[in-house]
Design an enzyme around this catalytic site. Structure first.
Site, mmCIF file in Angstrom:
data_model
loop_
_atom_site.group_PDB
_atom_site.id
_atom_site.type_symbol
_atom_site.label_atom_id
_atom_site.label_comp_id
_atom_site.label_asym_id
_atom_site.label_seq_id
_atom_site.Cartn_x
_atom_site.Cartn_y
_atom_site.Cartn_z
ATOM 1 N N LYS A 134 8.692 -1.812 4.672
ATOM 2 C CA LYS A 134 7.769 -2.098 3.576
ATOM 3 C C LYS A 134 6.680 -3.024 4.092
ATOM 4 O O LYS A 134 6.951 -4.115 4.587
ATOM 5 C CB LYS A 134 8.508 -2.742 2.396
ATOM 6 C CG LYS A 134 7.573 -3.083 1.230
ATOM 7 C CD LYS A 134 8.328 -3.497 -0.019
ATOM 8 C CE LYS A 134 7.368 -3.856 -1.156
ATOM 9 N NZ LYS A 134 8.071 -4.268 -2.384
ATOM 10 N N ASP B 202 9.494 -7.376 -12.719
ATOM 11 C CA ASP B 202 8.844 -6.063 -12.684
ATOM 12 C C ASP B 202 9.943 -5.005 -12.796
ATOM 13 O O ASP B 202 9.985 -4.031 -12.055
ATOM 14 C CB ASP B 202 8.066 -5.906 -11.368
ATOM 15 C CG ASP B 202 6.968 -4.843 -11.443
ATOM 16 O OD1 ASP B 202 6.697 -4.340 -12.556
ATOM 17 O OD2 ASP B 202 6.395 -4.511 -10.393
HETATM 18 P P1 ADP Z 1 5.803 -1.741 -4.524
HETATM 19 O O1 ADP Z 1 5.803 -3.215 -4.393
HETATM 20 O O2 ADP Z 1 4.579 -1.116 -3.955
HETATM 21 O O3 ADP Z 1 6.090 -1.284 -5.906
HETATM 22 P P2 ADP Z 1 8.532 -0.955 -3.862
HETATM 23 O O4 ADP Z 1 9.380 -1.881 -3.077
HETATM 24 O O5 ADP Z 1 8.790 -0.903 -5.320
HETATM 25 O O6 ADP Z 1 6.994 -1.265 -3.548
HETATM 26 O O7 ADP Z 1 8.693 0.506 -3.245
HETATM 27 C C1 ADP Z 1 7.882 1.588 -3.693
HETATM 28 C C2 ADP Z 1 8.684 2.878 -3.719
HETATM 29 O O8 ADP Z 1 9.210 3.176 -2.427
HETATM 30 C C3 ADP Z 1 9.910 2.799 -4.624
HETATM 31 O O9 ADP Z 1 9.599 3.163 -5.951
HETATM 32 C C4 ADP Z 1 10.866 3.764 -3.977
HETATM 33 O O10 ADP Z 1 10.589 5.082 -4.391
HETATM 34 C C5 ADP Z 1 10.540 3.653 -2.500
HETATM 35 N N1 ADP Z 1 11.451 2.702 -1.830
HETATM 36 C C6 ADP Z 1 11.225 1.394 -1.590
HETATM 37 N N2 ADP Z 1 12.252 0.826 -0.926
HETATM 38 C C7 ADP Z 1 13.168 1.792 -0.731
HETATM 39 C C8 ADP Z 1 14.472 1.837 -0.099
HETATM 40 N N3 ADP Z 1 15.020 0.770 0.483
HETATM 41 N N4 ADP Z 1 15.123 3.018 -0.084
HETATM 42 C C9 ADP Z 1 14.569 4.112 -0.656
HETATM 43 N N5 ADP Z 1 13.369 4.137 -1.265
HETATM 44 C C10 ADP Z 1 12.661 2.997 -1.309
HETATM 45 MG MG MG Z 2 7.748 -1.245 -7.017
#
Ligand code: ADP
Ligand code: MG
Length: 398
Positions: A124, A229
């Site tokens: 991320k 959130d």
């Molecule tokens: P943001 O801060 O941009 O909302 P998120 O951490 O919510 O970022 O991640 C965005 C999307 O990526 C999530 O809605 C999910 O679909 C996918 N995602 C994030 N982390 C994971 C993970 N560890 N495993 C699988 N999918 C993930």
């Molecule tokens: Mg998110």
């Protein structure tokens, strides 16, 4: 801004040194003067070598020349910081290859990556403050006046906070991804094999899933935390299959919570507002999507507040402070996250103009997707092979 690792293979060890020097210089200089880059990179080849590297880095958009400055200088771009983080993961053997992008937030990129054993993980990349950089000139003055308001600083804070909470939550047995590594504005975590609640059109028993999701929110509260959130995008629904006594397969749905940079304490001055907003988000979604409305009112903040620290629940709201965060850092981050929430609408179409002279990042929204993440071949690193889901990251070469 999409992570594009194609240029990575072509960087020589001197280039990495110079890139690192620009990063070091950025700690005290918004625009790093060229002589300082020379000094910090301490290349054997002297200034000539440094200039060659500077050109190479600027050409692929990892640093950007700032022309209107009083002095000649460069600043690190998002791409440059991404490369530095990947370089660190690669040398620590935490990430070997970079694959597809699986999520694009306005403030983050989510990439599939793999380690040396080809185990898939999630990278991320936080991109906080990008909004300010994209918008018009007035924002630049504003950024300048706000001490510590740079995208690099804010994005790093977001990643550090997220990593600290994920670690603490996992330790307490909450269902979150496993945090694996953190560098700069990025984190690496385990890949959850599940879809966000948002993508699920029907469930056999909405009432029980609702119960699970709300009880997870209450578990966080017991540890002194509000997600901030808590919605259908940030709750992943995992299907756990098991066989019952008669040998029949049963499927249970398990919510897993993600996305923690905006978490707040139950003691926060607006805690009740955040708590209610999280609860209402879930209620609204279950009602719209599954036509389910709970008979029970609440849960209410005042009741949840009484449970904080009860039944031996370890309070986690001091976690980030314990992990080296100062009050000022938390305030800066909170302000940036609030600001981003406020400007979401304005950002609805990211390519609708508004680019300014500050924004000389290598925006690549229209680049060729077909070889995304492909680092290319034909240099000294080809012996490292290429991961199945993408391509390998050249390791530390000096
Ligand atoms: P943001 O801060 O941009 O909302 P998120 O951490 O919510 O970022 O991640 C965005 C999307 O990526 C999530 O809605 C999910 O679909 C996918 N995602 C994030 N982390 C994971 C993970 N560890 N495993 C699988 N999918 C993930
Ligand atoms: Mg998110």
């Amino acid at each position: 801004m999409k992570l594009d690792t194609r240029a990575m293979r072509h960087l020589a060890s001197e280039d990495w040194r110079v890139l690192t020097a620009v990063e070091m210089g950025s700690k005290n200089h918004e625009i790093v003067p060229t002589p300082l880059i020379e000094k910090l990179s301490r290349l054997r080849g002297g200034a000539n070598g440094v200039h060659r590297s500077i050109s190479a880095l600027a050409k692929v958009g990892l640093i950007a020349r700032v022309k209107e400055a009083k002095y000649d200088g460069y600043r690190l771009t998002y791409g440059g910081l991404d490369y530095l983080a990947l370089h660190t993961y690669s040398s620590r053997k935490e990430v070997y290859s970079v694959g597809d992008r699986i999520g694009v937030g306005k403030e983050s990129d989510i990439m599939l990556v793999a380690d040396h054993n080809n185990v898939q993980r999630v990278l991320k990349i936080h991109r906080l403050g990008r909004i300010s950089f994209r918008s018009v000139k007035s924002n630049r003055d504003y950024l300048k006046n706000r001490q510590g308001g740079s995208w690099m600083y804010l994005s790093r804070l977001a990643a550090m906070k997220e990593y600290a909470f994920m670690t603490a939550l996992l330790e307490e047995g909450l269902p979150v991804p496993t945090p694996i590594a953190q560098s700069r504005h990025t984190i690496v975590m385990s890949l959850i094999d599940a879809f966000p609640l948002r993508q699920i059109s029907s469930v056999p028993d909405p009432a029980s899933l609702y119960g699970e999701v709300i009880s997870l929110l209450l578990r966080l509260a017991k540890h002194g935390l509000i997600h901030g959130d808590y919605n259908e995008f940030n709750i992943l629904i995992k299907e756990n299959k098991s066989l019952d006594e008669s040998g029949e397969e049963t499927i249970t749905l398990e919510p897993i919570v993600i996305d923690f940079p905006q978490m707040v304490s139950m003691e926060h001055q607006n805690a009740e507002m955040y708590f209610d907003r999280d609860v209402n988000c879930i209620k609204r979604f279950f009602s719209r999507r599954f036509g389910f409305t709970s008979d029970e009112p609440g849960p209410f903040f005042k009741d949840a507040k009484k449970t904080v620290g009860k039944d031996g629940a370890k309070r986690l709201d001091a976690t980030v402070e314990a992990s080296g965060f100062t009050k000022k850092m938390l305030k800066d981050l909170e302000a940036a996250i609030k600001e981003k929430a406020g400007s979401k609408e304005e950002q609805a179409s990211p390519h609708s103009g508004g680019e300014s002279e500050v924004d000389d990042e290598t925006e690549d929204g229209d680049s060729d997707d077909s070889d995304e993440g492909n680092l290319g071949e034909g240099d000294s690193h080809t012996d490292e092979g290429v991961g199945a889901d993408g391509s390998s990251i050249p390791g530390e070469s000096d």
